[in-house]
Design a protein around this motif. Sequence first.
Motif, PDB file in Angstrom:
ATOM      1  N   PHE A 211      48.857  27.477  33.312  1.00 46.23           N
ATOM      2  CA  PHE A 211      47.186  27.242  33.520  1.00 46.23           C
ATOM      3  C   PHE A 211      46.204  27.445  33.264  1.00 46.23           C
ATOM      4  O   PHE A 211      44.917  26.912  32.844  1.00 46.23           O
ATOM      5  N   TYR A 212      46.206  29.347  32.724  1.00 49.67           N
ATOM      6  CA  TYR A 212      45.111  29.732  32.783  1.00 49.67           C
ATOM      7  C   TYR A 212      44.868  30.652  31.885  1.00 49.67           C
ATOM      8  O   TYR A 212      43.895  30.546  30.795  1.00 49.67           O
ATOM      9  N   ALA A 213      46.166  29.916  30.800  1.00 48.38           N
ATOM     10  CA  ALA A 213      46.188  30.169  29.182  1.00 48.38           C
ATOM     11  C   ALA A 213      45.642  28.900  28.859  1.00 48.38           C
ATOM     12  O   ALA A 213      45.162  29.486  27.341  1.00 48.38           O
ATOM     13  N   VAL A 214      45.932  28.065  28.942  1.00 48.31           N
ATOM     14  CA  VAL A 214      45.002  26.795  28.429  1.00 48.31           C
ATOM     15  C   VAL A 214      43.850  26.600  27.699  1.00 48.31           C
ATOM     16  O   VAL A 214      43.471  26.620  26.322  1.00 48.31           O
ATOM     17  N   PRO A 215      42.654  27.174  28.756  1.00 50.54           N
ATOM     18  CA  PRO A 215      41.494  27.554  28.021  1.00 50.54           C
ATOM     19  C   PRO A 215      41.279  27.800  26.949  1.00 50.54           C
ATOM     20  O   PRO A 215      42.123  29.276  26.951  1.00 50.54           O
ATOM     21  N   TRP A 216      40.008  27.591  26.335  1.00 47.77           N
ATOM     22  CA  TRP A 216      40.061  28.647  25.306  1.00 47.77           C
ATOM     23  C   TRP A 216      41.232  28.181  23.462  1.00 47.77           C
ATOM     24  O   TRP A 216      40.925  29.267  22.854  1.00 47.77           O
ATOM     25  N   SER A 217      42.170  28.224  24.648  1.00 49.54           N
ATOM     26  CA  SER A 217      43.169  28.242  23.274  1.00 49.54           C
ATOM     27  C   SER A 217      43.214  27.034  21.892  1.00 49.54           C
ATOM     28  O   SER A 217      44.287  26.842  21.135  1.00 49.54           O
ATOM     29  N   CYS A 218      42.298  25.501  22.215  1.00 44.48           N
ATOM     30  CA  CYS A 218      42.312  25.423  21.026  1.00 44.48           C
ATOM     31  C   CYS A 218      43.470  24.218  20.899  1.00 44.48           C
ATOM     32  O   CYS A 218      43.432  24.336  19.087  1.00 44.48           O
ATOM     33  N   GLY A 219      44.459  24.165  21.660  1.00 45.28           N
ATOM     34  CA  GLY A 219      45.515  23.279  21.025  1.00 45.28           C
ATOM     35  C   GLY A 219      46.369  24.327  20.524  1.00 45.28           C
ATOM     36  O   GLY A 219      47.260  23.024  20.011  1.00 45.28           O
ATOM     37  N   THR A 220      46.391  25.329  20.517  1.00 45.61           N
ATOM     38  CA  THR A 220      48.110  26.187  19.953  1.00 45.61           C
ATOM     39  C   THR A 220      48.882  26.549  21.268  1.00 45.61           C
ATOM     40  O   THR A 220      49.948  27.436  20.911  1.00 45.61           O
ATOM     41  N   LEU A 221      48.999  26.000  22.517  1.00 41.70           N
ATOM     42  CA  LEU A 221      49.726  26.218  23.187  1.00 41.70           C
ATOM     43  C   LEU A 221      50.738  24.723  23.162  1.00 41.70           C
ATOM     44  O   LEU A 221      51.690  24.800  24.006  1.00 41.70           O
ATOM     45  N   GLY A 222      50.096  23.948  23.322  1.00 45.54           N
ATOM     46  CA  GLY A 222      50.785  22.384  23.411  1.00 45.54           C
ATOM     47  C   GLY A 222      49.445  21.308  23.328  1.00 45.54           C
ATOM     48  O   GLY A 222      48.272  21.406  22.708  1.00 45.54           O
ATOM     49  N   PHE A 223      49.808  19.783  23.697  1.00 42.70           N
ATOM     50  CA  PHE A 223      48.867  18.900  23.534  1.00 42.70           C
ATOM     51  C   PHE A 223      48.599  18.477  24.757  1.00 42.70           C
ATOM     52  O   PHE A 223      49.595  17.890  25.503  1.00 42.70           O
ATOM     53  N   LEU A 224      47.259  18.801  24.869  1.00 42.32           N
ATOM     54  CA  LEU A 224      47.026  18.191  26.422  1.00 42.32           C
ATOM     55  C   LEU A 224      46.735  16.714  26.274  1.00 42.32           C
ATOM     56  O   LEU A 224      46.638  15.457  25.606  1.00 42.32           O
ATOM     57  N   VAL A 225      47.437  16.376  27.539  1.00 37.05           N
ATOM     58  CA  VAL A 225      47.753  14.527  27.784  1.00 37.05           C
ATOM     59  C   VAL A 225      46.937  13.887  28.729  1.00 37.05           C
ATOM     60  O   VAL A 225      46.626  12.987  28.734  1.00 37.05           O
ATOM     61  N   ALA A 226      46.033  15.211  29.925  1.00 36.70           N
ATOM     62  CA  ALA A 226      45.423  14.595  31.187  1.00 36.70           C
ATOM     63  C   ALA A 226      45.400  15.214  31.383  1.00 36.70           C
ATOM     64  O   ALA A 226      45.715  16.984  31.656  1.00 36.70           O
ATOM     65  N   ALA A 227      44.543  15.578  32.143  1.00 42.72           N
ATOM     66  CA  ALA A 227      43.815  16.747  32.748  1.00 42.72           C
ATOM     67  C   ALA A 227      43.179  16.323  34.788  1.00 42.72           C
ATOM     68  O   ALA A 227      42.282  15.000  34.516  1.00 42.72           O
ATOM     69  N   GLU A 228      43.056  16.430  35.448  1.00 46.88           N
ATOM     70  CA  GLU A 228      42.534  16.503  37.041  1.00 46.88           C
ATOM     71  C   GLU A 228      41.814  17.396  37.103  1.00 46.88           C
ATOM     72  O   GLU A 228      41.408  18.528  36.224  1.00 46.88           O
ATOM     73  N   ILE A 229      40.200  16.531  37.510  1.00 45.67           N
ATOM     74  CA  ILE A 229      38.713  17.639  37.926  1.00 45.67           C
ATOM     75  C   ILE A 229      38.456  17.086  39.604  1.00 45.67           C
ATOM     76  O   ILE A 229      38.446  16.190  38.918  1.00 45.67           O
ATOM     77  N   LYS A 230      37.750  17.707  39.164  1.00 40.71           N
ATOM     78  CA  LYS A 230      37.058  18.110  41.263  1.00 40.71           C
ATOM     79  C   LYS A 230      36.008  16.992  40.725  1.00 40.71           C
ATOM     80  O   LYS A 230      35.385  16.964  39.561  1.00 40.71           O
ATOM     81  N   MET A 231      35.528  16.487  41.435  1.00 37.22           N
ATOM     82  CA  MET A 231      34.670  15.823  41.806  1.00 37.22           C
ATOM     83  C   MET A 231      33.416  15.852  42.793  1.00 37.22           C
ATOM     84  O   MET A 231      33.751  16.525  44.521  1.00 37.22           O
ATOM     85  N   ILE A 232      32.409  15.806  42.541  1.00 34.26           N
ATOM     86  CA  ILE A 232      31.397  15.542  43.903  1.00 34.26           C
ATOM     87  C   ILE A 232      30.541  14.730  44.237  1.00 34.26           C
ATOM     88  O   ILE A 232      30.392  13.467  43.567  1.00 34.26           O
ATOM     89  N   PRO A 233      30.164  14.354  45.014  1.00 32.26           N
ATOM     90  CA  PRO A 233      29.364  13.487  45.671  1.00 32.26           C
ATOM     91  C   PRO A 233      28.346  13.501  44.630  1.00 32.26           C
ATOM     92  O   PRO A 233      27.814  14.506  44.995  1.00 32.26           O
ATOM     93  N   ALA A 234      28.346  11.972  43.685  1.00 30.67           N
ATOM     94  CA  ALA A 234      26.781  12.039  43.363  1.00 30.67           C
ATOM     95  C   ALA A 234      25.595  11.731  44.014  1.00 30.67           C
ATOM     96  O   ALA A 234      25.574  11.321  45.261  1.00 30.67           O
ATOM     97  N   LYS A 235      23.998  11.822  43.702  1.00 31.04           N
ATOM     98  CA  LYS A 235      23.343  11.503  44.368  1.00 31.04           C
ATOM     99  C   LYS A 235      22.043  10.981  43.212  1.00 31.04           C
ATOM    100  O   LYS A 235      22.002  11.241  42.049  1.00 31.04           O
ATOM    101  N   LYS A 236      20.391  10.491  43.864  1.00 27.29           N
ATOM    102  CA  LYS A 236      20.423   9.185  43.240  1.00 27.29           C
ATOM    103  C   LYS A 236      19.775  10.437  41.782  1.00 27.29           C
ATOM    104  O   LYS A 236      19.476   9.543  40.524  1.00 27.29           O
ATOM    105  N   TYR A 237      18.389  11.644  42.110  1.00 30.73           N
ATOM    106  CA  TYR A 237      17.418  11.994  41.647  1.00 30.73           C
ATOM    107  C   TYR A 237      18.426  13.581  41.375  1.00 30.73           C
ATOM    108  O   TYR A 237      18.901  13.785  42.096  1.00 30.73           O
ATOM    109  N   VAL A 238      17.345  14.198  40.345  1.00 25.57           N
ATOM    110  CA  VAL A 238      17.775  15.391  39.916  1.00 25.57           C
ATOM    111  C   VAL A 238      16.247  16.236  40.573  1.00 25.57           C
ATOM    112  O   VAL A 238      15.766  15.336  39.673  1.00 25.57           O
ATOM    113  N   LYS A 239      15.880  16.569  41.294  1.00 26.79           N
ATOM    114  CA  LYS A 239      13.898  17.084  41.895  1.00 26.79           C
ATOM    115  C   LYS A 239      13.828  18.473  40.875  1.00 26.79           C
ATOM    116  O   LYS A 239      14.705  19.625  41.494  1.00 26.79           O
ATOM    117  N   VAL A 240      13.332  17.968  39.617  1.00 19.60           N
ATOM    118  CA  VAL A 240      13.142  19.601  38.955  1.00 19.60           C
ATOM    119  C   VAL A 240      11.664  20.641  38.817  1.00 19.60           C
ATOM    120  O   VAL A 240      10.746  19.374  38.665  1.00 19.60           O
TER     121      VAL A 240
END
Length: 516
Positions: A211-240
């Motif tokens: 898990f920790y070796a995969v990032p930055w490895s550019c596909g040289t440890l295996g073929f990525l076939v799926a990933a699970e990513i965290k989600m956060i609640p979306a809001k309508k605007y960004v006040k900039v």
Amino acid sequence: MSALWSVGAGLLLLLLWVRHRGLEAVLVHHRWVFVCFFLLPLSILFDIYYQLRAWAVWRLHSAPRQHAQRVRHIQEQVREWKKEGSKRYMCTGRPGWLTVSLRVGKYKKTHKNIMINLMDVLEVDSERQVVRVEPLVSMGQLTAHLNPMGWTIPVVPELDDLTVGGLIMGTGIESSSHIYGLFQHTCVAYELVLADGSLVRCSPTENSDLFYAVPWSCGTLGFLVAAEIKMIPAKKYVKVHYKPVRGLQKICEKFTEESKKKENSFVEGLMYSLDEAVIMTGVLTDEAEQSKINRIGNYYKPWFFKHVEKYLKADRTGVEYLPARHYYHRHTRSIFWELQDIIPFGNNPVFRYLFGWMVPPKISLLKLTQGETIRKLYEQHHVVQDMLVPMKSLEKSIQTFHVDLNVYPIWLCPFILPNNPGMVHPKGNETELYVDIGAYGEPKSKQFEARASMRQMEKFVRSVHGFQMLYADCYMTREEFWDMFDGSLYHKLREQMNCKDAFPEVYDKICKAARH
């Protein structure tokens, strides 16, 4: 009918002019002609195809059912490679021109191409707050899918065409990274097909080394076939909030100060010269003052970096509410500021109102049609680099960028770097605040010479314990590369998982010294 005759006559004159000047001369010296008349319409067709396909897949719920079958097909291809005697390295069969990286992957012609057609959102798990996706899902596709459901992901790297696989195997960053880290730090699990054809799931608690070796490895440890990513609640605007700052020391102090504030959902800086910048902070919100809403993503709006520059020229602060999706992809239409070199009049109001709906051209199509002459010109007279350095070295780093490159605007994006195992981590034992310094454009430094100047930059970045993003041209030797990156876990796993005969080492795949 007369309108059709006029268009036909115009196209005929254009073709005669191209024939007279020569196609290569037009592509090199008048590239906007080719981009405006051919690549922009073609890019629209690309977008329509992929949007219709994503819609059809979701409506028919075919993606989850077909995913397992597609993964089995990948496993079969790997096992077939083994039966053939494992004579060549393997790589994905995706054409090199389809990637966002400007590097041309010549290895595609000599390696065994494994076809991986995985481009669907598989599952949105609201209970776990996790989205499971295939590696070729793009950022534009993912945000368009999640936002109507009330979700987004914590780090949405800027350009629409960036894919989940590229952002994991390489890296990704956004102006929320001072809270959440790099794109890889928002992932909770990966699924890979390994060199022996087996399917493996890894997470911080399951096959954690992988898990920790995969990032930055550019596909040289295996073929990525799926990933699970965290989600956060979306809001309508960004006040900039836009704040012009003058003086390099003040710029660095203000940027560092804002980057440490967790109440800022987003922090970003645009430097327009060595001592002029606009620092932007943003906060997610559902409420907005109607008079201050700026739908900056609409096709007829000014390019974002040009809009920001107005605050600097007027020497005034400002507050706006950008629709969240417009904010996440605020630099997409102008490809940060790269499009001004391709279509010099692209930000002209007339062009924006008439043709802005077709912008930007697909980066993949720009690569496909650039030709060897343009590629060499870009390599020698153009830089696209992101260097990740500790925040404490920001002032010295900007001075070095100015001397060696003198490219403006410069993008500043802060991020938190945890002390996790893998190729990229802080020097000490604690999490550290870093900053991505992005330089994109034609260097104005008189002594700029691509190889020598970039090697000087890379040496400096190594000296402050920084890192170079691997999508860009890299001129380091093997020893210098592994001095910059921690290869201990990576090399251990390549040995354990019998990767050495299956995949090239990451250095051999991406560094110029290895590829020439």
